[in-house]
Design an enzyme around this catalytic site. Structure first.
Site, mmCIF file in Angstrom:
data_model
loop_
_atom_site.group_PDB
_atom_site.id
_atom_site.type_symbol
_atom_site.label_atom_id
_atom_site.label_comp_id
_atom_site.label_asym_id
_atom_site.label_seq_id
_atom_site.Cartn_x
_atom_site.Cartn_y
_atom_site.Cartn_z
ATOM 1 N N THR A 66 1.244 -1.350 -0.120
ATOM 2 C CA THR A 66 -0.207 -0.053 -0.197
ATOM 3 C C THR A 66 0.835 1.568 -0.473
ATOM 4 O O THR A 66 2.267 1.142 -0.365
ATOM 5 C CB THR A 66 -0.709 -0.368 1.283
ATOM 6 O OG1 THR A 66 0.151 0.691 2.111
ATOM 7 C CG2 THR A 66 -1.609 -1.557 1.936
ATOM 8 N N CYS A 67 0.330 2.604 -0.384
ATOM 9 C CA CYS A 67 1.141 3.416 -0.119
ATOM 10 C C CYS A 67 2.277 3.771 1.324
ATOM 11 O O CYS A 67 3.298 4.444 1.295
ATOM 12 C CB CYS A 67 0.116 5.197 -0.157
ATOM 13 S SG CYS A 67 -1.603 4.792 1.058
ATOM 14 N N ASN A 68 0.964 3.163 2.804
ATOM 15 C CA ASN A 68 2.468 3.273 3.623
ATOM 16 C C ASN A 68 2.994 2.027 4.263
ATOM 17 O O ASN A 68 3.839 2.144 5.689
ATOM 18 C CB ASN A 68 1.092 3.374 4.870
ATOM 19 C CG ASN A 68 0.550 4.475 4.742
ATOM 20 O OD1 ASN A 68 1.168 5.599 4.250
ATOM 21 N ND2 ASN A 68 -0.743 4.680 5.251
ATOM 22 N N PRO A 101 -10.473 3.271 8.069
ATOM 23 C CA PRO A 101 -10.607 1.457 7.571
ATOM 24 C C PRO A 101 -10.033 0.778 5.898
ATOM 25 O O PRO A 101 -10.253 -0.306 5.674
ATOM 26 C CB PRO A 101 -12.398 2.009 7.195
ATOM 27 C CG PRO A 101 -12.266 3.536 7.228
ATOM 28 C CD PRO A 101 -10.959 4.145 7.912
ATOM 29 N N HIS A 158 2.160 -9.113 14.977
ATOM 30 C CA HIS A 158 2.127 -7.943 14.076
ATOM 31 C C HIS A 158 0.953 -8.183 12.878
ATOM 32 O O HIS A 158 0.117 -6.984 12.614
ATOM 33 C CB HIS A 158 3.396 -7.694 12.740
ATOM 34 C CG HIS A 158 3.693 -6.424 11.935
ATOM 35 N ND1 HIS A 158 3.767 -5.709 11.792
ATOM 36 C CD2 HIS A 158 3.823 -7.233 10.232
ATOM 37 C CE1 HIS A 158 4.606 -5.105 11.349
ATOM 38 N NE2 HIS A 158 4.326 -5.672 10.403
ATOM 39 N N ALA A 205 -11.760 23.417 0.931
ATOM 40 C CA ALA A 205 -12.898 23.476 0.885
ATOM 41 C C ALA A 205 -13.681 22.937 -0.468
ATOM 42 O O ALA A 205 -14.817 22.091 0.184
ATOM 43 C CB ALA A 205 -13.147 25.389 -0.186
ATOM 44 N N GLY A 244 -15.370 31.340 -1.960
ATOM 45 C CA GLY A 244 -14.441 30.952 -2.035
ATOM 46 C C GLY A 244 -13.806 29.228 -3.095
ATOM 47 O O GLY A 244 -15.181 28.829 -2.884
ATOM 48 N N ALA A 245 -12.964 29.558 -3.189
ATOM 49 C CA ALA A 245 -11.683 27.709 -3.766
ATOM 50 C C ALA A 245 -11.167 27.821 -3.384
ATOM 51 O O ALA A 245 -10.389 27.654 -3.887
ATOM 52 C CB ALA A 245 -12.740 27.811 -5.095
#
Lengths: 507, 274
Positions: free
Chosen positions: A48-50, A120, A104, A199, A194-195
């Site tokens: 995964t990315c982690n 999750p 682990h 937001a 605004g954007a």
């Protein structure tokens, strides 16, 4: 022996993780590479990315502490790192074997090892990795059982603790607050003033929940760009008051140096709103909304600090819940360990039974060919049944006590003693079951029973069969019910069990 | 078994069920993110309590030959059953579990009150065919006012938390703010219809009460004031958009008045020998 080798957000920076990451389309090939390692039995890859983690079993019984398998996997990972120096990669890698490895795996599945504890997504990624490994036929009984137990742990943690409660990001905390005020957000009007990027994130989640978007900006082109992303409606700044009257949620993120929503402005629209609640999220710095707006009836104002505080509180709550989750991991890891110990004694039990059966039936055959030659088929059959019952009775007590010792983690000495006293063959040689075969490698998908007994019990039942050998009455009372086995039949049974059920690496 | 002992046993069992239900609702409220297990148990116990309370009314009515709708305390007992069942039948989409923390203790109090306060006989000069209608509509109205005021109280609590930037403290425990406002309004509306019928039928007796006691006159006056307060709450909501906090305060004010009326009824019953 289960082995874990890998790196995660805790041990390695993104620069290293991304080098080792395994893309989805490269996973089958990588699994094949790992399976081809002579030291590795079953294997699964979680990328995964982690984290990039390899879960495997040691192939040889002689690799008792899993070092050989872990070394081989580690080298494979280092090879993937390409230009990075091997020593540099090695410093980021971790490895666990045996009980710590199981713990682990359980912690990862339960999201206790995640960057955001309780998130999750890891469970879905974990299931996905398992599915990929199953498709590649690289998981067998042992790793399959470990993964099933890990999924069970994750489920328990989700249901028995509040580790997943609340949101830990600012935008999701804002959405939770909106839901707490309005319930269903479907059809609610969200006004984006605004954007900014944050937001837009919040607006995106609100729109996914069915909210209608109105984008008000000083630049109508910019408003139109954002509105088109979420099928919203762009409005000029002059329509601000009308938009505020319609809105249920307002997200303010302009770059204005002063308040764009003053108390007077908001107070002026409350009558036209006829008492409807208004939730204002001010994520601009400097702030867009006068804090006194919160004093108006039916208006709820949360700025960036308020939302950050909620996110931090939720995180603290999750960490508290993590302590309860760790207890669940400990319980389940102990149960798995008990199952594993019971599994380790199975080859010894099978060997003992085979040995006793071989000796007694050899003696019986010799007698039937000599002094008892005159016996008819009925008498011979009765004698064979009697010897079978004797085998069951003789092996029942050692089998039961060995299993009990295994549950206490004290079976090793007993197994050594049995093997020495009865001259049983050593079970360290690799067997067919060490590597999951294409035919029988599909892991069992039933729910773990929690006490870790099913496979081990099945193995032992087949070898010592307490129901038959406990009192022997069944086999005596009904000789037809249990087919008398010759030593050859026993040998066939043992061989078939070894090839289909009991992996050697368990010892 | 002696009839009074049997009815006492039923009341005790119902009280235990209500107490257990209250405790379970409390666990739900105090658990971070709420507890679905606790609410499940609480709802089951509440069903049990309501059934037992209904059994008490039936048993008492049959054994002592008393019409529940002609006696205030048994009628209140029945109203409590209606209140509990109405609450339990609220769709789950309302997520009104937390309301139980308000509903169940009220049910418990009225259950105990109906056991320890005597059964007053309505004076002969006040009896007529509309009497059961008058009593039953009033107590049914009160049942819905309990629900409405529970929702209103929870609304005010949550509103305070949100204003104080502690909105996250109620996640998963209390229904959304707008849901509570809508629920309070609907319960109030239903209760108000019952109460209006009760007020109309009650007006028949007003002329006969000119020689009544001061307490009776006070009770009647309070009844009318209560009706006026509730009608104002509903009217201002529909005309001026007075909802949320103002409606909640109005609902609670009306509820306090309606409970005073009930207390005066029960107080009169308590003063009479059993």
């Amino acid at each position: 022996m289960i082995v874990v080798v890998g790196l995660s957000h805790k041990s390695a920076p993104i620069e290293v993780r991304e080098r080792l990451a395994v893309p989805a389309d490269g996973l089958p090939g990588f699994l094949d590479e790992l399976q081809s390692l002579p030291e590795v039995g079953e294997v699964m890859v979680l990328s995964t990315c982690n984290r990039v983690e390899i879960y495997a079993t040691a192939k040889h019984g002689s690799d008792r502490d899993g070092t050989l398998a872990a070394d081989a996997i580690e080298q494979k990972l280092i090879d993937r790192a390409g230009e990075l120096r091997s020593e540099e990669v090695r410093t980021h890698l971790f490895r666990y074997t045996d009980d710590p490895a199981v713990r682990h795996v359980f912690r990862v599945a339960a999201s206790l090892d995640s960057l955001v504890v309780g998130e999750p997504q890891i469970l879905g990624q974990f299931k996905d990795a398992f599915e990929k490994a199953s498709q590649a036929r690289s998981v067998g009984m042992l790793l399959g059982r470990a993964v099933e137990s890990a999924l069970h742990v994750a489920k328990r943690v989700r249901t028995e603790t509040q580790i997943g409660a609340g949101r830990v990001s600012i935008s999701s905390a804002a959405i939770d607050l909106a839901r707490q005020i309005f319930g269903d957000l479907s059809g609610r009007v969200t006004a984006l003033l605004g954007a900014g990027e944050m937001a837009e994130d919040a607006a995106k989640v609100l729109c996914e929940d069915g909210a209608k978007l109105r984008v008000v900006n000083r630049s109508i082109e910019r408003a139109q760009n954002v509105a088109s992303m979420f099928k919203g409606e762009a409005r000029p700044w002059t329509d601000l008051q009308r938009t505020l009257i319609e809105a249920d949620v307002v997200i303010a993120s302009t770059s204005s140096p002063h308040f764009v929503l003053t108390r007077e402005l908001v107070a002026s629209i409350t009558r036209a709103r006829r008492g409807r609640s208004l939730f204002i999220i001010d994520i601009a710095v400097p702030r867009d909304v006068d804090p006194q707006v919160n004093d108006l009836e039916g208006v709820y104002l949360y700025d960036i600090d308020d939302l950050e505080k909620i996110a931090a509180d939720t995180m603290r709550g999750r960490l508290t819940e993590a302590q309860s989750a760790e207890r669940i991991v400990d319980e389940e890891a102990d149960a798995f360990s008990t199952w594993l110990e019971a599994l380790k004694v199975t080859p010894t039990v099978v060997a003992l039974r085979k040995h006793v059966q071989g000796v007694l039936f050899a003696e019986l055959e010799r007698s039937l060919g000599g002094k008892l030659k005159h016996l008819g088929p009925a008498e011979r059959k009765a004698l064979e049944a009697m010897v079978s019952a004797a085998v069951n009775k003789l092996t029942h007590a050692p089998s039961t006590r060995l299993k009990a010792a295994a549950a206490e983690g004290a079976a090793s000495d007993y197994m050594d003693a049995l093997r020495h006293l009865f001259d049983l063959p050593d079970n360290d040689e690799p067997a067919a079951a060490d590597r999951p075969s294409r035919r029988d490698s599909q892991p069992r998908m039933s729910k773990p029973d929690g006490n870790g007994s099913s496979e081990a019990a099945a193995g032992e039942h087949a070898s010592s069969d307490p129901s038959a050998g406990g009192n022997g009455s069944d086999s005596h009372a009904d000789p037809e019910a249990e087919e008398p086995q010759t030593s050859g039949a026993v040998a066939r049974e043992g061989a078939s069990r070894e090839s289909s059920g009991v992996p050697k690496e368990a010892s | 078994m002696e009839p009074r002992l049997a009815s006492d046993l039923i009341v005790s069992a119902a009280a235990a069920a209500y107490a257990g239900s209250s405790a379970a609702f409390f666990v739900h409220i105090s658990t971070r993110g709420g507890s679905s297990r606790a609410t499940g148990l609480a709802r089951t116990l509440l069903w049990l309590g309501a059934v037992l309370q209904f059994a008490f009314v039936v048993h008492y009515g049959v054994v002592f030959r008393v019409c529940p709708m002609k006696t205030i305390n048994l009628a209140i007992s029945l109203a409590v059953v209606v209140m509990c069942v109405a609450y339990l039948l609220v769709p789950k989409t309302f997520k009104a579990d937390a309301l139980g923390l308000f509903v169940v203790p009220v049910a418990l109090v009225f259950l105990i009150a109906s056991r320890f306060i005597g059964l007053p006989d309505v004076p002969l000069n006040l009896r007529n065919k509309l009497l059961p209608v008058h009593i039953s509509t009033n107590v049914l109205g009160d049942a819905f006012f309990v629900l409405a005021s529970g929702a209103a109280a929870m609304y005010l609590f949550q509103e305070h938390q949100l204003k104080a930037k502690r909105g996250a403290s109620v996640f998963g425990r209390i229904p959304p703010l707008d849901t509570l406002d809508t629920a309070a309004h609907r319960f109030l509306l239903i209760g108000f219809v019952f109460m209006t019928v009760g007020a109309v039928t009650g007006s028949v007796w007003v002329s006969k009460l000119t020689m009544g006691t001061t307490v009776e006159m006070l009770r009647i006056m309070l009844g009318y004031v209560t009706w006026a307060v509730f009608s104002c709450v509903l009217l201002l909501r529909s005309t001026l958009g007075w909802r949320g906090k103002r409606a909640a305060y109005g609902t609670l004010a009306g509820f306090v008045l309606s409970m005073l009326v009930v207390a005066l009824y029960l107080g009169r019953a308590g003063m009479e020998p059993r």
